[in-house]
Design a protein around this motif. Structure first.
Motif, PDB file in Angstrom:
ATOM      1  N   GLY B 246     -33.655  -4.413  -4.539  1.00  0.00           N
ATOM      2  CA  GLY B 246     -33.162  -5.683  -5.621  1.00  0.00           C
ATOM      3  C   GLY B 246     -33.491  -6.962  -4.632  1.00  0.00           C
ATOM      4  O   GLY B 246     -33.778  -7.865  -5.222  1.00  0.00           O
ATOM      5  N   GLN B 247     -33.124  -6.903  -3.299  1.00  0.00           N
ATOM      6  CA  GLN B 247     -33.225  -8.054  -2.578  1.00  0.00           C
ATOM      7  C   GLN B 247     -34.799  -8.248  -2.494  1.00  0.00           C
ATOM      8  O   GLN B 247     -35.190  -9.624  -2.426  1.00  0.00           O
ATOM      9  CB  GLN B 247     -32.771  -7.898  -1.029  1.00  0.00           C
ATOM     10  N   LEU B 248     -35.703  -7.542  -2.573  1.00  0.00           N
ATOM     11  CA  LEU B 248     -36.999  -7.839  -2.242  1.00  0.00           C
ATOM     12  C   LEU B 248     -37.681  -8.506  -3.675  1.00  0.00           C
ATOM     13  O   LEU B 248     -38.342  -9.243  -3.606  1.00  0.00           O
ATOM     14  CB  LEU B 248     -37.827  -6.510  -1.972  1.00  0.00           C
ATOM     15  N   LEU B 249     -36.970  -8.055  -4.723  1.00  0.00           N
ATOM     16  CA  LEU B 249     -37.391  -8.427  -6.119  1.00  0.00           C
ATOM     17  C   LEU B 249     -37.057  -9.970  -6.113  1.00  0.00           C
ATOM     18  O   LEU B 249     -37.770 -10.991  -6.580  1.00  0.00           O
ATOM     19  CB  LEU B 249     -36.801  -7.604  -6.851  1.00  0.00           C
ATOM     20  N   LEU B 250     -35.905 -10.297  -5.589  1.00  0.00           N
ATOM     21  CA  LEU B 250     -35.309 -11.486  -5.499  1.00  0.00           C
ATOM     22  C   LEU B 250     -36.115 -12.497  -4.619  1.00  0.00           C
ATOM     23  O   LEU B 250     -36.507 -13.720  -4.692  1.00  0.00           O
ATOM     24  CB  LEU B 250     -33.911 -11.732  -5.108  1.00  0.00           C
ATOM     25  N   ALA B 251     -36.649 -11.944  -3.499  1.00  0.00           N
ATOM     26  CA  ALA B 251     -37.632 -12.614  -2.603  1.00  0.00           C
ATOM     27  C   ALA B 251     -38.809 -13.018  -2.980  1.00  0.00           C
ATOM     28  O   ALA B 251     -39.489 -13.996  -2.579  1.00  0.00           O
ATOM     29  CB  ALA B 251     -37.530 -11.707  -1.064  1.00  0.00           C
ATOM     30  N   ARG B 252     -39.509 -12.025  -3.940  1.00  0.00           N
ATOM     31  CA  ARG B 252     -40.718 -12.100  -4.406  1.00  0.00           C
ATOM     32  C   ARG B 252     -40.689 -13.291  -5.304  1.00  0.00           C
ATOM     33  O   ARG B 252     -41.590 -14.226  -5.413  1.00  0.00           O
ATOM     34  CB  ARG B 252     -41.168 -10.712  -5.259  1.00  0.00           C
ATOM     35  N   ARG B 253     -39.430 -13.345  -6.208  1.00  0.00           N
ATOM     36  CA  ARG B 253     -39.387 -14.330  -7.152  1.00  0.00           C
ATOM     37  C   ARG B 253     -39.280 -15.724  -6.542  1.00  0.00           C
ATOM     38  O   ARG B 253     -39.866 -16.683  -6.776  1.00  0.00           O
ATOM     39  CB  ARG B 253     -38.269 -14.299  -8.195  1.00  0.00           C
ATOM     40  N   ARG B 254     -38.454 -15.738  -5.424  1.00  0.00           N
ATOM     41  CA  ARG B 254     -38.511 -16.996  -4.564  1.00  0.00           C
ATOM     42  C   ARG B 254     -39.754 -17.279  -3.992  1.00  0.00           C
ATOM     43  O   ARG B 254     -40.213 -18.621  -3.904  1.00  0.00           O
ATOM     44  CB  ARG B 254     -37.535 -16.698  -3.634  1.00  0.00           C
ATOM     45  N   ALA B 255     -40.446 -16.461  -3.457  1.00  0.00           N
ATOM     46  CA  ALA B 255     -41.951 -16.705  -2.880  1.00  0.00           C
ATOM     47  C   ALA B 255     -42.784 -17.462  -4.019  1.00  0.00           C
ATOM     48  O   ALA B 255     -43.513 -18.308  -3.818  1.00  0.00           O
ATOM     49  CB  ALA B 255     -42.603 -15.434  -2.155  1.00  0.00           C
ATOM     50  N   GLU B 256     -42.756 -16.860  -5.156  1.00  0.00           N
ATOM     51  CA  GLU B 256     -43.674 -17.197  -6.311  1.00  0.00           C
ATOM     52  C   GLU B 256     -43.261 -18.597  -6.650  1.00  0.00           C
ATOM     53  O   GLU B 256     -43.985 -19.552  -7.069  1.00  0.00           O
ATOM     54  CB  GLU B 256     -43.396 -16.419  -7.519  1.00  0.00           C
ATOM     55  N   GLU B 257     -41.912 -19.275  -6.708  1.00  0.00           N
ATOM     56  CA  GLU B 257     -41.628 -20.324  -6.937  1.00  0.00           C
ATOM     57  C   GLU B 257     -41.683 -21.187  -5.922  1.00  0.00           C
ATOM     58  O   GLU B 257     -42.422 -22.219  -6.131  1.00  0.00           O
ATOM     59  CB  GLU B 257     -39.803 -20.494  -7.132  1.00  0.00           C
ATOM     60  N   VAL B 258     -41.858 -21.122  -4.608  1.00  0.00           N
ATOM     61  CA  VAL B 258     -42.371 -21.752  -3.526  1.00  0.00           C
ATOM     62  C   VAL B 258     -43.917 -22.094  -3.700  1.00  0.00           C
ATOM     63  O   VAL B 258     -44.231 -23.110  -3.421  1.00  0.00           O
ATOM     64  CB  VAL B 258     -41.857 -21.262  -2.093  1.00  0.00           C
ATOM     65  N   LEU B 259     -44.630 -21.059  -3.827  1.00  0.00           N
ATOM     66  CA  LEU B 259     -46.085 -21.114  -3.860  1.00  0.00           C
ATOM     67  C   LEU B 259     -46.531 -22.060  -5.188  1.00  0.00           C
ATOM     68  O   LEU B 259     -47.471 -22.640  -4.987  1.00  0.00           O
ATOM     69  CB  LEU B 259     -46.768 -19.748  -3.974  1.00  0.00           C
ATOM     70  N   ALA B 260     -45.753 -21.992  -6.221  1.00  0.00           N
ATOM     71  CA  ALA B 260     -46.170 -22.702  -7.541  1.00  0.00           C
ATOM     72  C   ALA B 260     -45.769 -24.077  -7.097  1.00  0.00           C
ATOM     73  O   ALA B 260     -46.495 -24.884  -7.601  1.00  0.00           O
ATOM     74  CB  ALA B 260     -45.249 -22.005  -8.855  1.00  0.00           C
ATOM     75  N   ALA B 261     -44.570 -24.503  -6.418  1.00  0.00           N
ATOM     76  CA  ALA B 261     -44.113 -25.834  -6.348  1.00  0.00           C
ATOM     77  C   ALA B 261     -45.205 -26.333  -5.210  1.00  0.00           C
ATOM     78  O   ALA B 261     -45.600 -27.530  -5.442  1.00  0.00           O
ATOM     79  CB  ALA B 261     -42.852 -25.782  -5.553  1.00  0.00           C
TER      80      ALA B 261
END
Lengths: 85, 323
Positions: B246-261
């Protein structure tokens, strides 16, 4: 004293129950010893094995949490004198 | 078919009291999973291989049990994360094939696990004893491992402003960055202290353009985004446990947000670097000027993410501690 009596009565009257994973494992071992090699295959076909493992694990964790809570519970002085004192 | 959940022989409880060694939940689970697993070709081969190695003393006896634990854990995750696919799976329960199905689904829908499809095709007995977290960074930002000329404008700007830029030619700094982009604005002030950084971050956050994401570029290039997929350049190992997945799933979403920004900020800067980089430098210098007048201690600049993301700091520290 009535709630203590009710508690003891409930314990004495509780039906024998075994964790489903342990029950299925013992049943499978018995079946294999008696020559039924396909017992577990039949059980797996309907998903009984996975259910037993999952529910057994869940139950085991719940018991573990309860024991942990009991261990951390604050002791409280009893209002009655234990037998023998 | 006998269902142990529906009927329990009356003598079972009494029989178990006579043989208390059977009252072991872990043993029961592993017995059931191991029996089913060993009925498959790869499961049987794995069992025989490990038995041989264990009997020879090469491997410790508990290794096979650990392998079974991983299989049970992965199949459990499969059942909860992808119930429809699990129900429709033709692979035997707790088999290697079922584990591999989960790897493919997790890689596609949860978080990257690397080239698992290729790995399974090459080696049908492939399995993952734990989750290998691979970095999603576009570059390795450690000194000497990236080419300054090949990174995006926003990343170059972040490197220059933070004083970490260097080029293969040996020089680094504002001049090397300004000349190719034709910039004629004043040079940026040297590194900001924590007060100056807060002022700069706030100034960027109030911008209505993609410049508001410039602080994220600093975080990305200094491995301080709060996501293990961006903050661990060499990756890391995580066990197959539900809360960690679950934590990794949240971390992946956070990573995608940062990369998109970061991508949006880069695109925006590239459209008109002369004006837009000048605006970023203006905000930087203004923050430096205000900070210089404040009674702050003189410290070397380091973007301090943890002040702003205490929830990710706690999660990241917990995962590092458990590793």
């Amino acid at each position: 004293m009535s709630w203590q009596e009710d508690f003891v009565r409930a314990l004495l009257d509780a039906p024998p129950y075994v964790n489903p994973a342990i029950a299925l494992a013992v049943a499978a071992q018995r079946a294999e010893l008696s020559g039924d090699a396909e017992y577990l295959t039949r059980a797996a076909r309907g998903g009984a094995v996975e259910r037993a493992i999952a529910e057994g694990q869940r139950e085991g964790e719940a018991v573990g949490r309860m024991l942990g809570t009991l261990g951390r519970a604050t002791p409280k002085a009893s209002k009655t004198v234990p037998v023998g004192f | 078919m006998t269902d142990a959940l529906a009927t329990q022989p009356a003598d079972l409880a009494h029989a178990l009291l006579d043989r208390r060694e059977l009252l072991n939940l872990t043993r029961a689970r592993l017995y059931l999973a191991g029996r089913l697993r060993a009925r498959t070709p790869y499961g049987a081969a794995e069992f025989l291989q490990m038995k041989l190695a264990i009997d020879s003393g090469i491997w410790p006896p508990e290794l096979y049990e650990k392998r079974l634990e991983v299989a049970v854990q992965v199949c459990d995750l499969y059942r909860h994360a992808f119930p429809r696919q699990y129900a429709a799976s033709q692979a035997p329960p707790y088999s290697l094939r079922r584990e591999q199905e989960f790897y493919v689904l997790a890689n596609r829908h949860l978080f990257p696990l690397g080239p698992v499809v290729e790995a399974i095709r090459k080696d049908p007995s492939f399995f993952l004893p734990c989750i290998t977290v691979k970095s999603m960074q576009p570059h390795d930002w450690r000194q000497g491992r990236f080419d300054f000329g090949k990174i995006g404008t926003a990343c170059q700007l972040a490197q220059v402003l933070s004083g970490r830029a260097w080029t293969l030619a040996g020089g680094f700094g504002w001049r090397e960055f300004a000349l190719p982009h034709g910039l004629d604005c004043p040079a940026p002030a040297p590194g900001l202290d924590p007060v100056g950084w807060q002022l700069f971050s706030y100034a960027c956050a109030t911008e209505e353009t993609p410049l508001r994401w410039l602080p994220a570029v600093f975080h990305l290039t200094s491995y301080q985004t709060g996501s293990v997929f961006l903050d661990k350049p060499d990756g890391m190992i995580v066990e197959w446990e539900p809360h960690k997945v679950g934590q990794l799933l949240l971390a992946r979403r956070r990573a995608e947000e940062v990369l998109a920004a970061v991508a949006t900020c880069e695109e925006w800067l590239d459209e008109n670097p002369r004006e837009r980089v000048a605006r970023a430098v203006e905000l930087w210098n203004r923050a430096a000027g205000i900070a210089a007048e404040a009674p702050a201690e003189a410290t070397q600049y380091e973007p301090d993410l943890w002040r702003y993301l205490p929830e990710t700091r706690g999660m990241f520290a917990q995962m590092e501690g458990e590793q």
